[in-house]
Design a protein around this motif. Structure first.
Motif, short mmCIF file in Angstrom:
data_model
loop_
_atom_site.label_atom_id
_atom_site.label_comp_id
_atom_site.label_asym_id
_atom_site.label_seq_id
_atom_site.Cartn_x
_atom_site.Cartn_y
_atom_site.Cartn_z
N ASN A 33 1.31 14.12 -0.73
CA ASN A 33 0.29 13.32 -1.41
C ASN A 33 0.82 12.37 -2.41
O ASN A 33 1.77 12.91 -3.29
N GLY A 34 0.34 11.35 -2.47
CA GLY A 34 0.67 10.34 -3.86
C GLY A 34 2.23 9.92 -3.59
O GLY A 34 2.56 9.07 -2.61
N ARG B 207 1.25 3.85 -9.02
CA ARG B 207 0.68 4.32 -8.11
C ARG B 207 0.78 3.65 -6.92
O ARG B 207 0.18 3.88 -5.59
N LYS C 77 -3.01 3.22 2.33
CA LYS C 77 -3.25 1.73 2.24
C LYS C 77 -2.10 0.96 2.30
O LYS C 77 -1.28 1.15 1.45
N ASP D 38 -6.78 0.15 5.39
CA ASP D 38 -6.27 1.55 5.29
C ASP D 38 -5.94 1.54 7.08
O ASP D 38 -6.23 1.00 8.17
N LYS E 66 -0.15 2.18 -1.10
CA LYS E 66 -0.77 3.00 -2.07
C LYS E 66 -1.55 4.32 -1.33
O LYS E 66 -1.80 4.07 -0.08
N ASP E 67 -1.99 5.17 -2.01
CA ASP E 67 -2.69 6.35 -1.78
C ASP E 67 -2.35 6.82 -0.37
O ASP E 67 -2.93 7.20 0.68
N HIS F 85 -0.90 9.76 2.12
CA HIS F 85 -1.29 11.09 2.31
C HIS F 85 -0.64 11.52 3.72
O HIS F 85 -0.77 10.86 4.69
#
Length: 686
Positions: free
Chosen positions: A494-495, A515, A552, A629, A677-678, A680
């Motif tokens: 994650n991240g 981020r 994203k 997304d 970003k984001d 996962h």
């Protein structure tokens, strides 16, 4: 007309009329070159099918020369006898009526009646629907032994008197016959028959198609025991107004009373409830009109009297209609939601501004033929086969109307709740097909031929069947399966936006401002195979087997520029061995907006959405400068790959390839800039 999320068509409801954005932009006398720009939506849902039976090879009478009708067995329907025996029936256009199944019987087809042998002028050697076209059984067959057939005759039969005046230059007759079995429980016919009606057709196309009873009508209903007869235009509608004329049966759905005697030949009755009874110059038998080739119709078991018709179009549109009594479907003034001009015959035109005055009924779903750029107005091989609203035991299919293109074998569905008269046509989605071992296949593969000649059938439990003339096989729909529905749990990241978590091709082109992971400078073409110029591989964690990547992404290249793209990498083994999903504004060239593989050679396109003839792929995935997304799932065991955008339930792109069963994920572009970003990532260990 499909209406996916990227639809460019805005429909405006007039009174029982739909005027598309494509039409609104067109001048009244300008042909519309692409009536429905959007293709049917790729569904993430598939049917699992199991082969049930192989029908014997059959021959036409006389011997055919048209390869389109030289088939293994010209089976075109399956139903179940309404007697509780469990026996199924299947007609073969070349003459035999088969029974299969039932108590004490296997699934090996057995001849119940040789229809061809009963008629010396039987004809099936020319024309797509010629021969023993259809059969239906009286709702009270168990007690009265009555059933009905459609067949065609030529030769000396043309001297016989027809029920109504035949078309000029008649080449064949279509006949509806009533049969009465001595013993309804017998597996071989013995009994009597009588001719009920006989129509003359000018061409060997668009004759009498389906005949059937309203399966939702119960004893005491006004529709119970009335026989519906779908009659084509005999091929003349393209040059005449005959389908619009109420004094002829051609281009109509008729509704008759088999037990009555007030028809013109005294062999059937005209129900008083029919919409044109008593109207001067109109045939009382007509239920609805304005049709070219009304091919297959059915009723929704949970919506009594809601009748759906698959209507085969001319050069452009295949349609599904909800048909009610008195309806005018518009042919040959209309084809689908467009204007047909008989002095053109190739292209369609925008509806006139005063269209509401005509009270035409328009489709609740439709798709177009998508001819190639060099189209010469010929047949491109598209024809709808109407199906059924599913009400069986498979939860994923509940309420879906399943139908098909009978030529190329694509299987579609629409949501029955979206198919509303006078509203925008419902979204059409394409179903995948899986064999009994869970392997994704296509209907051409199952049929062993690119021309599938596909039809639907339904049993008394509401379960569906697929039939192919190409190899004479019957399959039962046994379940539903979600595409790329594999387990992707076991390890996760994650991240992971720090510089130490990524291995770029050219580190100085990248920024890691907390981020986000930013490709700040466009990549440069590199030696070796054609592949993304610049990307970074996520080095944190282990390699994945099956993997799901959620992230994203944003394209930073200005929207004014063409060919903007970012790529998501997966299955990465080396700089010349990996998959990538190309997310682009452009879907009109081979290298853009698809799923690709680099395997020690130039990138190869894998996705199902690419249409080489039209040079068109999946709808553009990213067209702006906003965050989106994106989810990519890759199943190592099956090779299934799915790409989703912005949380939509249906994938934008799908593919199947098993070259790489493990690897890392990454992000990049060819020659653009963008960011993510984001992040996962979940997956199984390789």
């Amino acid at each position: 007309m499909s209406k996916p999320r990227w639809s460019l068509v805005a429909t405006v409801a007039l009174t029982a009329t739909l005027l598309t954005g494509t039409q609104a932009a067109a001048q009244a006398d300008d042909p519309i070159l692409d009536p429905i720009p959007e293709d049917p939506v790729t569904s993430g849902l598939g049917l699992t099918v199991e082969e049930v039976a192989q029908f014997p090879k059959s021959e036409t009478t006389p011997e055919a020369t048209d390869p389109r009708i030289i088939r293994h067995a010209r089976i075109n329907h399956l139903g179940e006898l309404p007697d509780g025996s469990g026996r199924k029936y299947v007609p073969d256009l070349n003459g035999n009526l088969y029974f299969l199944g039932g108590e004490g019987n296997g699934d090996e087809p057995e001849v119940y009646l040789d229809v061809k042998a009963q008629f010396p002028d039987f004809f099936s050697g020319k024309g797509m629907g010629q021969g023993f076209g259809f059969v239906t059984f009286d709702p009270e067959f168990e007690s009265n032994g009555v059933f009905y057939t459609v067949h065609t005759e030529a030769g000396a039969a043309l001297e016989k008197e027809t029920t109504y005046p035949e078309q000029p230059g008649t080449q064949f007759h279509g006949i509806v016959t009533q049969w009465t079995a001595d013993d309804p429980a017998a597996d071989e016919f013995s009994g009597s028959s009588r001719e009920m009606l006989r129509f003359g057709f000018a061409q060997q196309i668009h004759g009498i198609q389906q005949i059937d009873f309203n399966s939702t009508a119960a004893p005491g209903d006004e529709d119970y025991g009335l026989l519906y007869v779908a009659v084509g235009d005999g091929g003349l509608g393209v040059s005449s107004t005959e389908p619009q004329e109420l004094n002829t049966p051609h281009g109509k759905i008729l509704r008759i009373d088999p037990d009555g005697t007030d028809g013109p030949n005294g062999q059937y009755g005209v129900p008083d409830v029919n919409p044109f009874v008593g109207q001067d110059g109109a045939l009382g038998e007509i239920f609805a009109y304005g049709m070219r080739d009304p091919h297959r119709f059915s009723w929704d078991p949970q919506s009594p009297h809601r009748m759906y018709l698959g209507h085969i179009g001319q050069r452009a549109i295949e349609s599904i209609y909800e048909v009610q009594e008195g309806d005018n479907l518009g042919w040959s003034e209309r084809e689908g939601t467009f204007r047909f001009k008989r002095d053109d015959g190739c292209y369609l035109y925008a509806l006139p501004e005063d269209d509401d005055q005509y009270d035409y009924v328009y489709p609740v779903a439709q798709y177009d033929h998508n001819p190639p750029p060099d189209w010469d107005c010929g047949d491109v091989g598209r024809a709808v086969s109407g199906g059924f609203v599913y009400r069986g035991e498979i939860p994923e299919l509940q309420g879906k109307y399943l139908f098909a293109d009978l030529v190329d074998g694509r299987v579609f569905f629409t949501e029955s709740g979206e198919m509303q008269r006078g509203q925008d046509p419902a979204t059409i989605s394409t179903l995948m097909i899986y064999d009994e071992d869970g392997n994704r296949v296509s209907m051409p593969e199952l049929a062993g031929d690119d021309r599938v000649d596909l039809r639907f059938g339904r049993d008394a439990d509401g379960e569906l069947y697929l039939l192919s003339k190409a190899n004479g096989k019957l399959w039962k729909v046994t379940g539903a399966k979600n595409f790329a529905d594999c387990t992707t749990t076991g390890t996760s990241v994650n991240g992971a936006t720090g510089k130490g978590s990524w291995a770029p091709v050219t580190p100085e082109k990248w920024r890691f401002p907390g981020r986000e992971v930013v490709l700040a400078e466009a990549g440069d073409e590199r030696p070796g195979p054609r592949r993304p110029y610049e990307y970074a591989v996520l080095s944190k964690g282990k390699e994945y087997g099956s993997v799901r990547l959620d992230v994203k992404v944003r394209l930073d290249t200005p929207v004014e520029e063409t060919n903007r793209d970012v790529v998501l990498v997966f299955g990465h083994r080396s700089d010349t061995e990996f998959y990538y999903a190309h997310l682009s504004t452009d879907n009109s060239i081979y290298a853009h907006n698809g799923i690709f593989k680099v395997d020690n050679g130039d990138r190869e396109r894998l996705d199902d959405q690419w249409n080489e003839t039209l040079s068109r792929g999946a709808a553009p995935a990213i067209t702006d400068a906003e965050w989106h997304d994106v989810r990519v799932t890759h199943c190592a065991s099956t090779g299934e790959i799915a790409v989703y955008v912005d949380g939509e339930p249906e994938p934008v792109m799908t593919a199947v390839d098993s070259t790489f069963t493990s690897g890392r994920v990454g992000f990049g572009s060819f020659d653009n800039v963008g960011r993510l970003k984001d992040l996962h990532v979940t997956g199984t260990r390789s």
